[in-house]
Design an enzyme around this catalytic site. Structure first.
Site, PDB file in Angstrom:
ATOM      1  N   GLU A 191       0.834  -1.221   0.000  1.00 18.10           N
ATOM      2  CA  GLU A 191       0.000   0.000   0.000  1.00 18.10           C
ATOM      3  C   GLU A 191       0.864   1.265   0.000  1.00 18.10           C
ATOM      4  O   GLU A 191       0.724   2.155   0.837  1.00 18.10           O
ATOM      5  CB  GLU A 191      -0.935  -0.005   1.212  1.00 18.10           C
ATOM      6  CG  GLU A 191      -1.902  -1.169   1.180  1.00 18.10           C
ATOM      7  CD  GLU A 191      -3.006  -1.056   2.220  1.00 18.10           C
ATOM      8  OE1 GLU A 191      -2.781  -0.435   3.272  1.00 18.10           O
ATOM      9  OE2 GLU A 191      -4.097  -1.575   1.955  1.00 18.10           O
ATOM     10  N   GLU A 386      -5.324  -8.493  -0.901  1.00 15.30           N
ATOM     11  CA  GLU A 386      -6.064  -8.263   0.345  1.00 15.30           C
ATOM     12  C   GLU A 386      -7.517  -7.973   0.028  1.00 15.30           C
ATOM     13  O   GLU A 386      -7.794  -7.195  -0.881  1.00 15.30           O
ATOM     14  CB  GLU A 386      -5.520  -7.068   1.139  1.00 15.30           C
ATOM     15  CG  GLU A 386      -4.159  -7.267   1.709  1.00 15.30           C
ATOM     16  CD  GLU A 386      -3.697  -6.095   2.538  1.00 15.30           C
ATOM     17  OE1 GLU A 386      -4.542  -5.351   3.080  1.00 15.30           O
ATOM     18  OE2 GLU A 386      -2.475  -5.897   2.638  1.00 15.30           O
TER      19      GLU A 386
HETATM   20  C1  BGP Z   1      -4.378  -2.969   5.007  1.00 21.01           C
HETATM   21  C2  BGP Z   1      -3.058  -3.573   5.447  1.00 21.01           C
HETATM   22  C3  BGP Z   1      -3.162  -4.892   6.091  1.00 21.01           C
HETATM   23  C4  BGP Z   1      -4.418  -5.069   6.942  1.00 21.01           C
HETATM   24  C5  BGP Z   1      -5.660  -4.484   6.295  1.00 21.01           C
HETATM   25  C6  BGP Z   1      -6.879  -4.481   7.205  1.00 21.01           C
HETATM   26  O1  BGP Z   1      -4.237  -1.603   5.006  1.00 21.01           O
HETATM   27  O2  BGP Z   1      -2.193  -3.724   4.314  1.00 21.01           O
HETATM   28  O3  BGP Z   1      -1.973  -5.053   6.867  1.00 21.01           O
HETATM   29  O4  BGP Z   1      -4.240  -4.598   8.216  1.00 21.01           O
HETATM   30  O5  BGP Z   1      -5.433  -3.180   5.869  1.00 21.01           O
HETATM   31  O6  BGP Z   1      -6.882  -3.289   7.934  1.00 21.01           O
HETATM   32  P1  BGP Z   1      -7.064  -3.319   9.513  1.00 21.01           P
HETATM   33  O7  BGP Z   1      -6.162  -4.408  10.020  1.00 21.01           O
HETATM   34  O8  BGP Z   1      -6.678  -1.963   9.970  1.00 21.01           O
HETATM   35  O9  BGP Z   1      -8.518  -3.630   9.775  1.00 21.01           O
END
Ligand code: BGP
Length: 487
Positions: A191, A386
């Site tokens: 990201e 993701e």
């Molecule tokens: C993205 C990240 C992941 C994961 C996901 C879910 O931004 O790349 O590492 O964390 O978000 O977000 P969160 O864990 O804040 O719910």
């Protein structure tokens, strides 16, 4: 319900990140990373992302002086570091073809500046990748997933100083050399577009150390250094492991105009184009004019190395990966309209979409849109690395977890991928985020659960750390076994 055809060899799997699952934050020679300084703030609303994500110099000093693994939730993770074989058995049982993991820079070079790598760290991942291959699971490795050495943040201004490019390439050379025969799919910066949303975890920037009016310039300079590092890492990978592939990785923050007012359409187009800017540089190999014009307008000076433009042009990535959770809405007149958040972004509420418990707007059609747009833009293979639903899962009297809401979320999003494939989009694979419950990146909570597998740890890091299959475990196993036909 019969789905649509996925290509043979489609890489079904799941996604993790070391800083959110491993724990063992200071074992086997690992150095402290920026992730080890982020904390679970009980008293801050879990959608007040500024409050959650602001890190001060004082916070950093406190974290460096603290051994607390409850307050700093990413220090305990789910103890994946010691338990990964058990988890790989579960992933193998689901039929994973691939598993996305990250290698924390600080396990290989604890401060980033050592001459020699940390052998205990190198050995750990060599064993883990062997265990994955033995189970028919192809590693998909992220090199930089919010895990840079805190030392570089404290002594090199994070990614702001150009020397960090060479330090990162030293880390890359070491892991390519050691794992070249085991790992064929690599990602550079997780990201990379999130740098303005949370600059501490992405580029190691502690904002109160710098003048407020220099913030944008420092961030653009830092992400420029990451672009150059990404291109040089791609060059190095192709030289060292010719059959390997390098991908870039962005958050797809799909933005809709609030209505058909041309002003809203133009604003949405600009916000989507700003998101694509980060993949544009890594795929097209050059900065779009609108960014250079923005720098001129704002008087931002980004220092380029003499050869940077050639480097960016000559070493673009091989595929484009992205995270997709939700879509957002932009308006030229937010006025007193209701705003919603999501993955550290915010926008006007979309009346046509439901939201998760954390107020993220669920939009599977948006995934089809994102796939078509990205493929039209780059004509390179795409990888969804993701996608998932964070939710408070409940253990029933009989010990089961009936996460039908998660099955529904994935059913709709997998169908959305199939729809894009029908329209000619080349999709390599799909690794749902948090295939096993992990510490949330934005809130450091465990209670925000994403997994097909439940892990008995609470927001304070307490629990048995035992794993337990949710209802979605067997459902996803069927999806993979039928190559997406049986949703
Ligand atoms: C993205 C990240 C992941 C994961 C996901 C879910 O931004 O790349 O590492 O964390 O978000 O977000 P969160 O864990 O804040 O719910």
């Amino acid at each position: 319900m019969a789905g649509k055809r996925f290509p043979e060899g489609f890489l079904w799997g799941g996604a993790t990140a070391a800083n959110q699952c491993e724990g063992a934050w200071d074992e086997d020679g690992k150095g402290i990373s920026v992730a080890d300084c982020t904390m679970y703030k009980k008293d801050v609303s879990q959608t007040d992302y500024k409050g959650l994500h602001t890190i001060t110099s004082r916070d950093v000093e406190e974290a460096m002086a603290s051994r607390d693994v409850c307050k700093y939730g990413k220090r305990h993770g789910i103890d994946f570091y010691h338990r990964y074989r058990e988890d790989l058995d579960l992933f193998q049982e689901m039929g994973f073809k691939t598993l996305r993991v990250s290698i924390p820079w600080t396990r290989i070079y604890p401060t980033g500046v050592e001459e020699k790598p940390n052998e205990a760290g190198l050995k750990h991942y060599e064993e883990m990748f062997m265990e994955m291959k033995n189970r028919g699971i192809e590693p998909l490795v992220t090199l930089h997933h919010y895990e840079m050495p805190l030392y570089l943040s404290n002594h090199y201004d994070g990614w702001y100083q150009r020397e960090v490019i060479d330090l990162f390439l030293k880390f890359c050379r070491t892991v390519f050399e050691r794992y070249g025969k085991l790992v064929h799919y690599w990602l550079t910066f997780n990201e990379i577009d999130s740098v303005f949303r949370h600059p501490f975890t992405t580029i190691g920037l502690v904002e109160d150390r710098y003048p407020e009016d220099k913030r944008e310039e420092i961030i653009y300079q830092s992400v420029h250094n990451q672009f150059v590092a990404s291109a040089l890492a791609t060059k190095l990978l192709h030289e060292m492991i010719p059959e390997a592939q390098m991908g870039c990785m962005i958050t797809r923050t799909l933005t809709y105009p609030e209505n058909c007012h041309p002003g809203n359409m133009l604003q949405a187009l600009r916000e989507n184009r700003k998101n694509f800017f980060y993949s544009d540089v890594q795929v097209r190999g050059e900065y779009p004019e609108h960014i250079k014009n923005e720098w001129k307008r704002k008087g931002i000076q980004v220092q380029f190395g003499a050869d940077d433009e050639n480097i960016l042009k000559e070493y673009p990535v091989d595929f484009v990966s992205f995270s997709y959770y939700m879509s957002r809405v932009t308006s030229i007149d937010t006025g007193d309209k209701e705003l919603v958040g999501g993955n550290l972004t915010s926008g006007v509420k979309n009346p046509y979409l439901d939201t998760t418990e954390w107020n993220w707007q669920v939009d599977p059609t948006g995934l089809t849109i994102s796939l078509i747009e990205l493929y039209d833009r780059y004509q390179k293979p795409l990888f969804i690395v993701e996608n998932g639903l964070g939710n408070r899962d409940k253990i029933e009297e009989d010990g089961s977890i009936q996460d039908d809401y998660r099955i529904q979320y994935f059913k709709e999003h997998i169908q959305a991928i199939a729809d894009a494939i029908e329209e000619g989009v080349d999709v390599m694979g799909y690794t749902p985020w948090g295939c096993i419950d992990m510490v949330s990146m934005s809130t450091c909570q465990m209670s925000k659960r994403y997994g097909f597998i439940y892990v008995d740890v609470d927001d304070d890091g307490n629990g048995t750390y035992e794993r337990r299959k949710k209802k979605s475990f067997d459902w996803y196993k069927k999806v993979i076994a039928s190559n997406g036909e049986e949703l």
